[in-house]
Design an enzyme around this catalytic site. Structure first.
Site, mmCIF file in Angstrom:
data_model
loop_
_atom_site.group_PDB
_atom_site.id
_atom_site.type_symbol
_atom_site.label_atom_id
_atom_site.label_comp_id
_atom_site.label_asym_id
_atom_site.label_seq_id
_atom_site.Cartn_x
_atom_site.Cartn_y
_atom_site.Cartn_z
ATOM 1 N N ASP A 139 -11.446 9.530 10.286
ATOM 2 C CA ASP A 139 -11.338 9.155 8.878
ATOM 3 C C ASP A 139 -11.919 7.758 8.645
ATOM 4 O O ASP A 139 -11.278 6.895 8.067
ATOM 5 C CB ASP A 139 -9.885 9.254 8.413
ATOM 6 C CG ASP A 139 -9.779 9.433 6.902
ATOM 7 O OD1 ASP A 139 -10.809 9.761 6.274
ATOM 8 O OD2 ASP A 139 -8.677 9.256 6.356
ATOM 9 N N GLY B 59 -0.522 8.668 1.803
ATOM 10 C CA GLY B 59 -0.061 10.026 1.616
ATOM 11 C C GLY B 59 1.406 10.203 1.946
ATOM 12 O O GLY B 59 2.177 10.766 1.167
ATOM 13 N N PHE B 60 1.809 9.710 3.081
ATOM 14 C CA PHE B 60 3.154 9.991 3.540
ATOM 15 C C PHE B 60 3.910 8.728 3.883
ATOM 16 O O PHE B 60 4.935 8.763 4.524
ATOM 17 C CB PHE B 60 3.096 10.904 4.761
ATOM 18 C CG PHE B 60 2.222 12.077 4.533
ATOM 19 C CD1 PHE B 60 2.709 13.163 3.829
ATOM 20 C CD2 PHE B 60 0.916 12.078 4.956
ATOM 21 C CE1 PHE B 60 1.896 14.238 3.578
ATOM 22 C CE2 PHE B 60 0.098 13.159 4.705
ATOM 23 C CZ PHE B 60 0.591 14.245 4.007
ATOM 24 N N LYS C 81 4.663 -0.041 8.159
ATOM 25 C CA LYS C 81 4.385 1.247 7.531
ATOM 26 C C LYS C 81 5.619 2.119 7.695
ATOM 27 O O LYS C 81 6.033 2.424 8.809
ATOM 28 C CB LYS C 81 3.178 1.876 8.224
ATOM 29 C CG LYS C 81 2.698 3.160 7.599
ATOM 30 C CD LYS C 81 1.346 3.525 8.207
ATOM 31 C CE LYS C 81 0.777 4.778 7.598
ATOM 32 N NZ LYS C 81 -0.526 5.086 8.196
ATOM 33 N N GLY D 193 0.833 -1.197 0.000
ATOM 34 C CA GLY D 193 0.000 0.000 0.000
ATOM 35 C C GLY D 193 0.864 1.241 0.000
ATOM 36 O O GLY D 193 1.975 1.241 0.528
#
Ligand SMILES: *[C@@H]1O[C@H](CO)[C@@H](O)[C@H](O)[C@H]1NC(C)=O
Ligand SMILES: *[C@@H]1O[C@H](CO)[C@@H](O)[C@H](O)[C@H]1NC(C)=O
Ligand SMILES: *[C@@H]1O[C@H](CO)[C@@H](O)[C@H](O)[C@H]1NC(C)=O
Ligand SMILES: *[C@@H]1O[C@H](CO)[C@@H](O)[C@H](O)[C@H]1NC(C)=O
Ligand SMILES: *[C@@H]1O[C@H](CO)[C@@H](O)[C@H](O)[C@H]1NC(C)=O
Ligand SMILES: *[C@@H]1O[C@H](CO)[C@@H](O)[C@H](O)[C@H]1NC(C)=O
Ligand SMILES: *[C@@H]1O[C@H](CO)[C@@H](O)[C@H](O)[C@H]1NC(C)=O
Ligand SMILES: *[C@@H]1O[C@H](CO)[C@@H](O)[C@H](O)[C@H]1NC(C)=O
Ligand SMILES: *[C@@H]1O[C@H](CO)[C@@H](O)[C@H](O)[C@H]1NC(C)=O
Length: 681
Positions: free
Chosen positions: A477, A361-362, A380, A358
């Site tokens: 979110d 954004g950052f 991540k 995946g």
């Protein structure tokens, strides 16, 4: 007669006296059974020596990360373990410690649980001696020292079996009578799992009875392993005296770590009581305590400001590349598990492109397989150079560190390496709900049962965040691409990057994302204040999306000049008395009508334009489990409420079609972040 008359009270008095004295002695000795979940509210003042002090959070800090620092902490009263000259009372202790090394290459030296005849260990050396002994008195039988060391550096006799990261039992000497690499036995089997002593919060248990010392260690999230790591016959009768102090010692040397004790329980003639892990101290990300009581909105705002300042502070530090070892420590301590960079590096085959699962954004998310236990994880990797990434990191860890729920994507740990920041999550095999709904594998259609189960799971996860955890956590979110589907097809809510993070008044280049279009409650667009009700709104949109199999918003395109707005459409179907027309046709009418209707109506109810009219997540779960009937609320569907005129059109005004298109490059067509909205202003 007279003599017996005078003898009776005398005897009575003697008996009475005997009981008083005996009772007092008994209660004094048998009452040694204490539990400290943090040390800032102890009714007794501990005897602290050297660098030791108690942080405001309640963490007992034995050493900082300077060279050759020694720290001691003792329970203030002496204890008597001697029953007779050759018989010792049993004792049992359990404590949680955290060792934070000075760099990713590791630190030192270690800490020890200690029985000592004195609280004054003057002359003791740092380094290998752990602040307990020195080269002169090492091995001397008159030391009367019993210690269990948790050492992250090689033992005193290099080359001996005592590798770094070991546990040892020491009698009067730093040369351990028994040592084992730090690890635990899995479920009473012969399989051992390594424990990195400096990888976060570790719990240790030491039990002594009938001449046998048992030592057990495990990461904090595990219950006490059934089989002890070490079970060693030890003759303590020649070691302990009738007045011993019980406590901890730690030291640094050339290698340096800070050593913390976070909770401690001790008991003589019994089993040490369990620590309450949920209330152990967490480090001070210093908040203004008065604002904590004036409601969670203030709390959120306060936290955001603090995080901002904190973030800016960290960024400044990173920019200057002058990270003093001590500087990042307070927030490092918060998080349960620290991974070694090299383990994560190998687990992801060196962050190979083929392992990417995946891109956000950052951050880039890699699949990894941990060599230590073969577990699959999602790693991540945050792009550090972006200030946004840094703040995301701090916020995400801050909220996620201690949250645990089966419907959340749990954070297993983290790692910091040079400029890389890495978060390690449970690996969720079936990808996101978004991809299962909109880009499913060939011929795969989520069945109604699966959809309903996923929705109920997410409701449970949100309920936990809103009401069941110690603080109110607003997700901010909730959307299909943040719902991950595990092997049992249960939904798990992930990506807390935005949780509790709200960026006030920053310029448009660095504004933080505050949600995803299509899921944003109308009041959010006016006030920007997220609340549990705005999460409920987004959850309502998710309900509709899953039941209808359609994205919340589809921008105007060549086939239709109008934006398609799912909520409007379902509402129209509802008004026309044809709500089932909205159901995803791909399910081929295989569903439970009452459940589908419930979900659609609840979706409209949750996405009510007025936040105060929406149900709470607790009510939502009760409706979904049919414990309560869904009320018929007239005005949740009232045509005059200008239900949507407030929401989407306003956004679509702000966002030019170009912006929508440009954000459609990724797979998440229809979702655009409000950062592009603000930039488009
Ligand atoms: C532990 O129990 C023994 C008797 O079994 C007693 O002699 C001793 O005083 C007790 N020790 C403490 C500290 O309570
Ligand atoms: C512990 O220390 C504090 C501050 O030094 C003092 O006020 C308090 O009386 C002490 N308590 C005991 C039980 O000694
Ligand atoms: C660490 O503790 C020692 C002993 O208390 C002290 O002298 C030193 O200044 C401390 N170092 C830092 C960086 O705080
Ligand atoms: C020590 O005390 C325990 C119980 O109090 C007893 O069972 C045991 O036999 C004693 N051991 C010795 C060596 O006296
Ligand atoms: C070693 O420790 C003992 C006891 O604490 C002390 O008397 C002695 O001076 C120390 N020796 C050195 C070389 O520091
Ligand atoms: C250990 O036991 C627990 C519960 O009994 C089980 O969930 C877990 O999978 C077991 N672990 C291993 C490695 O067998
Ligand atoms: C120590 O471990 C052994 C082996 O598991 C067990 O039989 C014994 O009861 C334990 N002793 C204590 C004091 O926990
Ligand atoms: C741990 O502490 C929390 C908060 O004070 C409390 O609600 C909970 O019951 C405690 N758990 C145990 C096992 O004592
Ligand atoms: C002690 O620590 C706890 C949490 O670690 C904190 O909530 C509490 O305010 C602290 N108490 C004091 C008196 O500082």
């Amino acid at each position: 007669m007279a003599s017996s008359f005078s003898l009776a009270p005398c005897l009575l008095f003697l008996l009475f006296f005997f009981f008083i004295v005996n009772g007092a002695a008994q209660s004094q000795s048998s009452s040694l059974d204490f539990v400290y979940n943090g040390f800032n509210r102890t009714e007794k003042n501990f005897t602290l020596k050297g660098a030791t002090f108690i942080k405001p959070s309640g963490a007992l800090k034995l050493t900082n990360r300077s060279r050759d620092v020694i720290g001691h902490a003792f329970y203030p009263d002496p204890i008597n373990l001697l029953k007779s000259s050759n018989n010792i009372s049993s004792f049992s202790t359990s404590f949680v410690f955290s060792i934070i090394p000075s760099g990713s290459d590791g630190g030192g030296y270690g800490l020890a649980f200690l029985l000592s005849p004195s609280t004054d260990l003057q002359g003791a050396d740092s380094g290998h001696y752990l602040g307990i002994l020195n080269s002169t008195n090492d091995g001397d039988g008159s030391n009367h020292i019993f210690a269990v060391e948790f050492d992250t550096v090689n033992g005193l006799n290099e080359g001996k079996s005592s590798e770094g990261n070991h546990v040892g039992i020491n009698i009067n000497s730093m040369d351990s009578v028994a040592t084992e690499p730090a690890s635990y036995y899995v479920n009473d089997t012969d399989k051992k799992e390594e424990v990195n002593l400096d990888s976060g919060h570790i719990q240790a248990w030491i039990d002594y009875a009938d001449g046998v010392v048992n030592v057990t260690v495990a990461p904090l999230f595990l219950d006490k392993p059934m089989r002890p790591l070490m079970s060693k016959k030890i003759e303590l009768s020649g070691v302990v005296t009738n007045s011993m102090y019980v406590g901890f010692s730690a030291s640094t040397g050339e290698e340096r770590s800070s050593h913390y004790i976070l909770g401690w329980s001790f008991c003589i003639n019994g089993t040490a009581r369990q620590l309450n892990l949920s209330i152990l101290p967490v480090p001070p990300i210093e908040t203004d305590s008065s604002s904590l009581h004036t409601g969670f909105k203030v709390l959120i705002a306060g936290l955001a400001v603090i995080l901002l300042v904190f973030g800016a502070w960290l960024i400044r530090l990173l920019y200057r590349r002058k990270m003093k070892p001590e500087d990042l420590e307070d927030w490092e301590l918060d998080y349960p598990h620290r991974f070694r960079y090299k383990d994560l590096y190998t687990s992801t085959k060196g962050f190979k492109v083929s392992e990417v699962i995946g891109v956000g954004g950052f951050a880039t998310v890699y699949k990894g397989v941990l060599a230590t236990n073969g577990n699959e994880v999602a790693v991540k990797k945050i792009v550090q150079s972006l200030t946004q990434g840094m703040r995301e990191f701090a916020a995400e860890i801050e909220s996620l560190g201690r949250l645990k729920h089966k419907n959340l994507v749990n954070l297993q740990g983290w790692c910091k390496h040079k400029n890389d920041l890495l978060l390690v999550y449970d690996y969720i095999p079936n990808g996101s709900l978004d991809s299962l709904l909109f880009h499913p594998p060939d011929n795969f259609v989520l069945s109604w049962d699966q959809r309903f189960n996923i929705l109920k799971g997410i409701a449970a996860g949100l309920l936990y965040l809103h009401e069941e955890w110690e603080k109110v956590v607003i997700h901010r979110d909730v959307k299909a691409s943040n719902v991950l589907i595990d092997a049992d097809m249960n939904g798990r809510l992930g990506d807390f990057g935005l949780a509790r993070l709200y960026d006030h008044g920053k310029n448009s280049h660095t504004t933080s994302v505050v949600g995803t279009i299509g899921y944003l409650a109308p009041e959010l667009t006016r006030t920007g204040k997220a609340s549990t009700a705005s999460d409920v709104f987004a959850y309502g949109v998710l309900l509709l999306e899953v039941a209808c199999g359609k994205r919340p918003i589809r921008p105007a395109n060549s086939q239709s000049s109008d934006h398609f707005i799912l909520m409007d459409w379902v509402f129209e179907c509802y008004q026309a008395g044809q709500i089932l027309d909205a159901v995803d046709p791909r399910m081929n009418s295989v569903y439970v009508v009452e459940e589908v209707e419930l979900v659609l109506r609840l979706g409209l109810f949750c996405s009510h334009p007025r936040p105060e009219a929406r149900p709470t997540m607790r009510q939502v779960t009760r409706y979904l489990s049919r414990d309560d009937p869904l009320p018929i609320v007239d005005d949740w569907a009232a045509p005059d409420s200008s239900r949507f005129s407030d929401i989407s059109p306003r956004f679509l005004e702000i966002v030019s079609t170009d912006t929508i298109r440009s954000s459609c490059r990724s797979s998440s067509v229809g979702y655009i972040s409000s950062s592009s909205i603000q930039a488009g202003r």
